[in-house]
Design a protein around this motif. Structure first.
Motif, PDB file in Angstrom:
ATOM      1  N   THR A 199       0.825  -1.214   0.000  1.00 31.09           N
ATOM      2  CA  THR A 199       0.000   0.000   0.000  1.00 31.09           C
ATOM      3  C   THR A 199       0.861   1.269   0.000  1.00 31.09           C
ATOM      4  O   THR A 199       0.352   2.372  -0.156  1.00 31.09           O
ATOM      5  N   GLU A 200       2.160   1.106   0.198  1.00 25.87           N
ATOM      6  CA  GLU A 200       3.038   2.293   0.201  1.00 25.87           C
ATOM      7  C   GLU A 200       3.457   2.647  -1.228  1.00 25.87           C
ATOM      8  O   GLU A 200       3.214   1.884  -2.168  1.00 25.87           O
ATOM      9  N   ASP A 201       4.119   3.768  -1.405  1.00 26.42           N
ATOM     10  CA  ASP A 201       4.630   4.184  -2.703  1.00 26.42           C
ATOM     11  C   ASP A 201       5.633   3.127  -3.216  1.00 26.42           C
ATOM     12  O   ASP A 201       6.404   2.565  -2.428  1.00 26.42           O
ATOM     13  N   THR A 202       5.593   2.866  -4.514  1.00 24.71           N
ATOM     14  CA  THR A 202       6.423   1.776  -5.054  1.00 24.71           C
ATOM     15  C   THR A 202       7.925   2.012  -4.811  1.00 24.71           C
ATOM     16  O   THR A 202       8.663   1.067  -4.547  1.00 24.71           O
ATOM     17  N   GLU A 203       8.371   3.252  -4.890  1.00 22.23           N
ATOM     18  CA  GLU A 203       9.811   3.518  -4.674  1.00 22.23           C
ATOM     19  C   GLU A 203      10.227   3.152  -3.248  1.00 22.23           C
ATOM     20  O   GLU A 203      11.343   2.691  -3.018  1.00 22.23           O
ATOM     21  N   ILE A 204       9.319   3.367  -2.314  1.00 18.02           N
ATOM     22  CA  ILE A 204       9.617   3.064  -0.904  1.00 18.02           C
ATOM     23  C   ILE A 204       9.747   1.554  -0.740  1.00 18.02           C
ATOM     24  O   ILE A 204      10.679   1.062  -0.087  1.00 18.02           O
TER      25      ILE A 204
ATOM     26  N   ARG B  65       0.674  22.328  -4.681  1.00 14.24           N
ATOM     27  CA  ARG B  65       0.189  21.833  -3.390  1.00 14.24           C
ATOM     28  C   ARG B  65       0.784  20.451  -3.101  1.00 14.24           C
ATOM     29  O   ARG B  65       0.895  19.615  -3.998  1.00 14.24           O
ATOM     30  N   ILE B  66       1.172  20.232  -1.852  1.00 10.42           N
ATOM     31  CA  ILE B  66       1.746  18.933  -1.469  1.00 10.42           C
ATOM     32  C   ILE B  66       0.610  17.917  -1.338  1.00 10.42           C
ATOM     33  O   ILE B  66      -0.313  18.090  -0.541  1.00 10.42           O
ATOM     34  N   LEU B  67       0.693  16.855  -2.141  1.00 15.48           N
ATOM     35  CA  LEU B  67      -0.353  15.824  -2.119  1.00 15.48           C
ATOM     36  C   LEU B  67       0.037  14.666  -1.218  1.00 15.48           C
ATOM     37  O   LEU B  67      -0.815  14.015  -0.616  1.00 15.48           O
ATOM     38  N   GLY B  68       1.330  14.379  -1.166  1.00 10.20           N
ATOM     39  CA  GLY B  68       1.781  13.256  -0.345  1.00 10.20           C
ATOM     40  C   GLY B  68       3.267  13.348  -0.077  1.00 10.20           C
ATOM     41  O   GLY B  68       4.010  13.954  -0.850  1.00 10.20           O
ATOM     42  N   VAL B  69       3.673  12.752   1.050  1.00 11.99           N
ATOM     43  CA  VAL B  69       5.108  12.677   1.373  1.00 11.99           C
ATOM     44  C   VAL B  69       5.395  11.255   1.850  1.00 11.99           C
ATOM     45  O   VAL B  69       4.622  10.683   2.628  1.00 11.99           O
ATOM     46  N   HIS B  70       6.504  10.706   1.377  1.00 12.57           N
ATOM     47  CA  HIS B  70       6.841   9.305   1.639  1.00 12.57           C
ATOM     48  C   HIS B  70       8.288   9.248   2.092  1.00 12.57           C
ATOM     49  O   HIS B  70       9.163   9.762   1.406  1.00 12.57           O
ATOM     50  N   ILE B  71       8.492   8.623   3.229  1.00 12.56           N
ATOM     51  CA  ILE B  71       9.846   8.606   3.803  1.00 12.56           C
ATOM     52  C   ILE B  71      10.242   7.172   4.106  1.00 12.56           C
ATOM     53  O   ILE B  71       9.448   6.404   4.647  1.00 12.56           O
ATOM     54  N   ILE B  72      11.467   6.830   3.766  1.00 12.85           N
ATOM     55  CA  ILE B  72      12.081   5.624   4.301  1.00 12.85           C
ATOM     56  C   ILE B  72      13.450   6.056   4.798  1.00 12.85           C
ATOM     57  O   ILE B  72      14.228   6.665   4.055  1.00 12.85           O
ATOM     58  N   GLY B  73      13.708   5.786   6.070  1.00  8.55           N
ATOM     59  CA  GLY B  73      14.984   6.227   6.611  1.00  8.55           C
ATOM     60  C   GLY B  73      14.900   6.442   8.109  1.00  8.55           C
ATOM     61  O   GLY B  73      13.850   6.196   8.725  1.00  8.55           O
TER      62      GLY B  73
ATOM     63  N   GLU C  51      12.942   2.765   9.151  1.00  7.79           N
ATOM     64  CA  GLU C  51      11.517   3.065   9.286  1.00  7.79           C
ATOM     65  C   GLU C  51      10.926   3.588   7.975  1.00  7.79           C
ATOM     66  O   GLU C  51      11.639   4.154   7.141  1.00  7.79           O
ATOM     67  N   VAL C  52       9.613   3.401   7.869  1.00  8.30           N
ATOM     68  CA  VAL C  52       8.874   3.929   6.717  1.00  8.30           C
ATOM     69  C   VAL C  52       7.743   4.799   7.271  1.00  8.30           C
ATOM     70  O   VAL C  52       7.131   4.441   8.277  1.00  8.30           O
ATOM     71  N   ALA C  53       7.474   5.924   6.636  1.00 10.18           N
ATOM     72  CA  ALA C  53       6.326   6.728   7.063  1.00 10.18           C
ATOM     73  C   ALA C  53       5.762   7.459   5.850  1.00 10.18           C
ATOM     74  O   ALA C  53       6.504   7.772   4.913  1.00 10.18           O
ATOM     75  N   SER C  54       4.468   7.687   5.884  1.00 13.43           N
ATOM     76  CA  SER C  54       3.853   8.348   4.728  1.00 13.43           C
ATOM     77  C   SER C  54       2.624   9.129   5.153  1.00 13.43           C
ATOM     78  O   SER C  54       2.040   8.862   6.216  1.00 13.43           O
ATOM     79  N   VAL C  55       2.254  10.065   4.306  1.00 16.93           N
ATOM     80  CA  VAL C  55       0.992  10.790   4.481  1.00 16.93           C
ATOM     81  C   VAL C  55       0.512  11.214   3.099  1.00 16.93           C
ATOM     82  O   VAL C  55       1.325  11.506   2.220  1.00 16.93           O
ATOM     83  N   GLY C  56      -0.795  11.186   2.931  1.00 14.91           N
ATOM     84  CA  GLY C  56      -1.382  11.661   1.668  1.00 14.91           C
ATOM     85  C   GLY C  56      -1.242  10.661   0.543  1.00 14.91           C
ATOM     86  O   GLY C  56      -1.063   9.462   0.765  1.00 14.91           O
ATOM     87  N   LEU C  57      -1.276  11.192  -0.688  1.00 11.94           N
ATOM     88  CA  LEU C  57      -1.333  10.324  -1.868  1.00 11.94           C
ATOM     89  C   LEU C  57       0.028   9.779  -2.253  1.00 11.94           C
ATOM     90  O   LEU C  57       1.034  10.479  -2.219  1.00 11.94           O
ATOM     91  N   ARG C  58       0.031   8.494  -2.653  1.00 13.48           N
ATOM     92  CA  ARG C  58       1.203   7.925  -3.307  1.00 13.48           C
ATOM     93  C   ARG C  58       1.185   8.461  -4.742  1.00 13.48           C
ATOM     94  O   ARG C  58       0.105   8.832  -5.248  1.00 13.48           O
ATOM     95  N   GLU C  59       2.346   8.385  -5.435  1.00 14.24           N
ATOM     96  CA  GLU C  59       2.395   8.923  -6.814  1.00 14.24           C
ATOM     97  C   GLU C  59       1.376   8.188  -7.692  1.00 14.24           C
ATOM     98  O   GLU C  59       0.633   8.806  -8.456  1.00 14.24           O
ATOM     99  N   TYR C  60       1.311   6.832  -7.543  1.00 13.15           N
ATOM    100  CA  TYR C  60       0.387   6.069  -8.403  1.00 13.15           C
ATOM    101  C   TYR C  60      -1.072   6.427  -8.112  1.00 13.15           C
ATOM    102  O   TYR C  60      -1.915   6.441  -9.008  1.00 13.15           O
ATOM    103  N   GLN C  61      -1.384   6.761  -6.853  1.00 12.78           N
ATOM    104  CA  GLN C  61      -2.769   7.129  -6.518  1.00 12.78           C
ATOM    105  C   GLN C  61      -3.129   8.473  -7.153  1.00 12.78           C
ATOM    106  O   GLN C  61      -4.243   8.648  -7.644  1.00 12.78           O
ATOM    107  N   ALA C  62      -2.189   9.415  -7.135  1.00 14.30           N
ATOM    108  CA  ALA C  62      -2.446  10.727  -7.742  1.00 14.30           C
ATOM    109  C   ALA C  62      -2.690  10.541  -9.238  1.00 14.30           C
ATOM    110  O   ALA C  62      -3.616  11.135  -9.809  1.00 14.30           O
ATOM    111  N   GLU C  63      -1.855   9.676  -9.851  1.00 13.65           N
ATOM    112  CA  GLU C  63      -2.012   9.437 -11.298  1.00 13.65           C
ATOM    113  C   GLU C  63      -3.351   8.775 -11.592  1.00 13.65           C
ATOM    114  O   GLU C  63      -4.032   9.123 -12.557  1.00 13.65           O
ATOM    115  N   GLU C  64      -3.759   7.818 -10.720  1.00  9.22           N
ATOM    116  CA  GLU C  64      -5.068   7.161 -10.917  1.00  9.22           C
ATOM    117  C   GLU C  64      -6.203   8.184 -10.863  1.00  9.22           C
ATOM    118  O   GLU C  64      -7.227   8.017 -11.504  1.00  9.22           O
TER     119      GLU C  64
END
Ligand code: FAD
Length: 461
Positions: free
Chosen positions: A208-213, A399-407, A348-361
């Motif tokens: 369910t996370e962003d594919t790059e993560i 506008r920031i749609l999503g942020v995805h962190i691994i680290g 650790e992994v953390a996220s908020v908002g849209l993943r890139e693929y969700q925004a594209e969908e």
């Protein structure tokens, strides 16, 4: 106003305290222990194990920090579990003190609605009691989902609850399911010395996370020698004296001392009197609620895991507060779009908002910005250089749609991004905000600037 709360996990206990703060007379019914899954079988015990696992990992790196370790650092699982139990017990006492300081009555026993305004409690000593209320909040949570060909036995085939009761670190472990719980346990047991294999039906870990993560996490798994098998489904399972043997449709076979099944959660919506009270369920057995956390029955509210959606402790608590405010005359709704998600893998992994693929969908044209932790001086001082931040922004409005962190410290860093998503901020709002140096937070400032190719610490080719 009399409010009864069925279940005292982060949904129920937070609702109870909020209700007492707002002047209600509150009774909480709990059949096991206050704090629910989160405190007893979920967030807190696992994070205590994560801390021990991290310590074990750090011990192996002492020399690179200039510290000589004289003697071996060997994890002692019984002491790791005792430490975990001490932490949990302290927090249980804390919740009980909060209850008594606010006059909240705790009934320890199994509760069932007998009508929309009445709960029958079978207390631990077998006695029965009836509790009347003006409103009821159901917060009964969820439990591990069993898969038919891998029924839990607590010995070889474990649920996450069983994994927290182990007395020894298994030599080898198969984790079924590369979701949040599976990946967290895989990292814990691998760091403590187990040989870990994860099997997943879907094409990637943390699907369910962003594919790059997911890709970066999979790379980190390889470095830790955690084997991840994706697109794979077990065909045959043999539990034998020497361990558990799983055969897959493509002919592959794997064996291990134990299997941990983390294939999802089942809603605790049975045997709580929903039929007697006339409360409707959704298609997967979750209690159906609207945005105000109201069920179809006017005096009955439901919150937390049992209503489905995002099965997270902080969501359960936010829903509990929303339910209480609405019972007390408010008109509150939850903003699920800015809920942060934190996953305590290593890194650790953390996220908020849209993943890139969700925004594209959704048909939104996006721009992305990236910044690797290794570009930060702070990361080098602490020796935690793996991972990155990815910012997904609306190409037109910025506008920031999503942020995805691994680290490192992703679970703490995500909150600046959660506020940005909630407030509808633009990438320039973060990029132009001066961030203290040297801190890990600089990575988000730089990732936001990178959306406009303005990050400072990037070598452009
Ligand atoms: P629960 O916490 O499940 O509490 C429900 C309570 O209701 C229980 O105490 C139960 O005994 C009681 N109950 C049920 N039926 C009755 C009845 N009939 N009568 C009386 N009492 C009853 N989430 C995060 O946000 N962060 C994490 O790091 C995290 N880690 C997790 C790790 C694991 C291994 C697991 C399993 C979950 C994790 N979660 C995490 C999810 C989190 O634990 C849940 O989302 C959260 O506990 C849900 O809260 P709740 O109040 O809805 O239900």
């Amino acid at each position: 106003m009399r409010i009864s709360v069925l279940g005292s996990g982060p949904g129920g206990y937070v609702a109870a305290i909020k209700a007492a703060q707002l002047g209600a007379q509150v009774t909480v019914i709990e059949k096991t222990e206050v704090g629910g899954t989160c405190l007893n079988w979920g967030c807190i015990p696992t994070k205590a194990l994560v801390a021990s696992a991290e310590m074990a990992g750090k011990a192996s790196k002492f020399e690179s920090y200039g510290i000589e370790l004289r003697g071996e650092a060997v994890p002692d699982f019984s002491r790791i579990i005792s430490r975990k139990n001490r932490i949990v017990n302290t927090q249980i006492k804390g919740i009980k003190s909060l209850f008594s300081s606010r006059g909240i009555v705790l009934k320890e026993g199994h509760g069932m609605l007998t009508s929309p305004r009445e709960i029958s409690v079978t207390l631990r000593d077998g006695q029965r009691e009836r509790i009347d209320a003006d409103s009821v909040i159901i917060a009964t949570g969820s439990k591990p989902l069993q898969i038919p060909y891998l029924p839990f036995d607590g010995q070889r085939i474990l649920s996450s609850d069983h994994a927290l009761m182990l007395t020894e670190i298994p030599k080898s472990l198969i984790v079924v399911g590369a979701g949040v719980i599976g990946c967290e346990f895989a990292c814990i047991f691998s760091a403590l010395g187990a040989d870990v294999t994860i099997v997943e039906m879907l094409p990637r870990a943390l699907s369910t996370e962003d594919t790059e993560i997911s890709k970066i996490l999979e790379r980190e798994f390889r470095k830790k020698k955690i084997t991840l098998l994706t697109n794979i489904k077990a065909e045959k399972v043999d539990v034998k004296e020497d361990g558990i043997h799983i055969s897959f449709a493509d002919g592959r076979k794997i064996s291990a001392e134990k299997v941990l099944v983390s294939a999802g959660r089942l809603f605790n919506s049975e045997d709580i009197g929903l039929e007697e009270a006339g409360v409707s369920k959704g298609p997967c057995g979750e209690i159906a609620v609207n945005e105000r956390m109201e069920t179809n029955v006017p005096s009955v509210y439901a919150v937390g895991d049992v209503v489905g959606g995002l099965l997270l402790a902080h969501v359960a608590s936010a829903e509990g507060i929303t339910a209480v405010k609405n019972i007390m005359g408010g008109n509150e709704r939850i903003d699920y779009a800015s809920v942060p998600n934190a996953i305590f893998t290593s890194p650790e992994v953390a996220s908020v908002g849209l993943r890139e693929y969700q925004a594209e969908e959704k048909g939104i044209k996006v721009r992305t910005g990236h910044m690797e932790f290794r570009a930060l001086a702070k990361s080098h001082t602490t020796g935690e250089i793996e991972g990155l931040v990815k910012v997904v922004a609306d190409a037109q409005s910025d506008r920031i749609l999503g942020v995805h962190i691994i680290g490192p410290h992703a679970s703490d860093l995500i909150h600046e991004a959660a506020l940005a998503v909630r407030m509808g901020l633009r990438t320039r709002d973060i990029a132009d905000t001066i961030h203290a140096h040297p801190t890990l937070s600089e990575v988000l400032m730089e990732a936001a600037a990178d959306v406009h190719k303005e990050a400072i610490h990037v070598i452009r080719k």
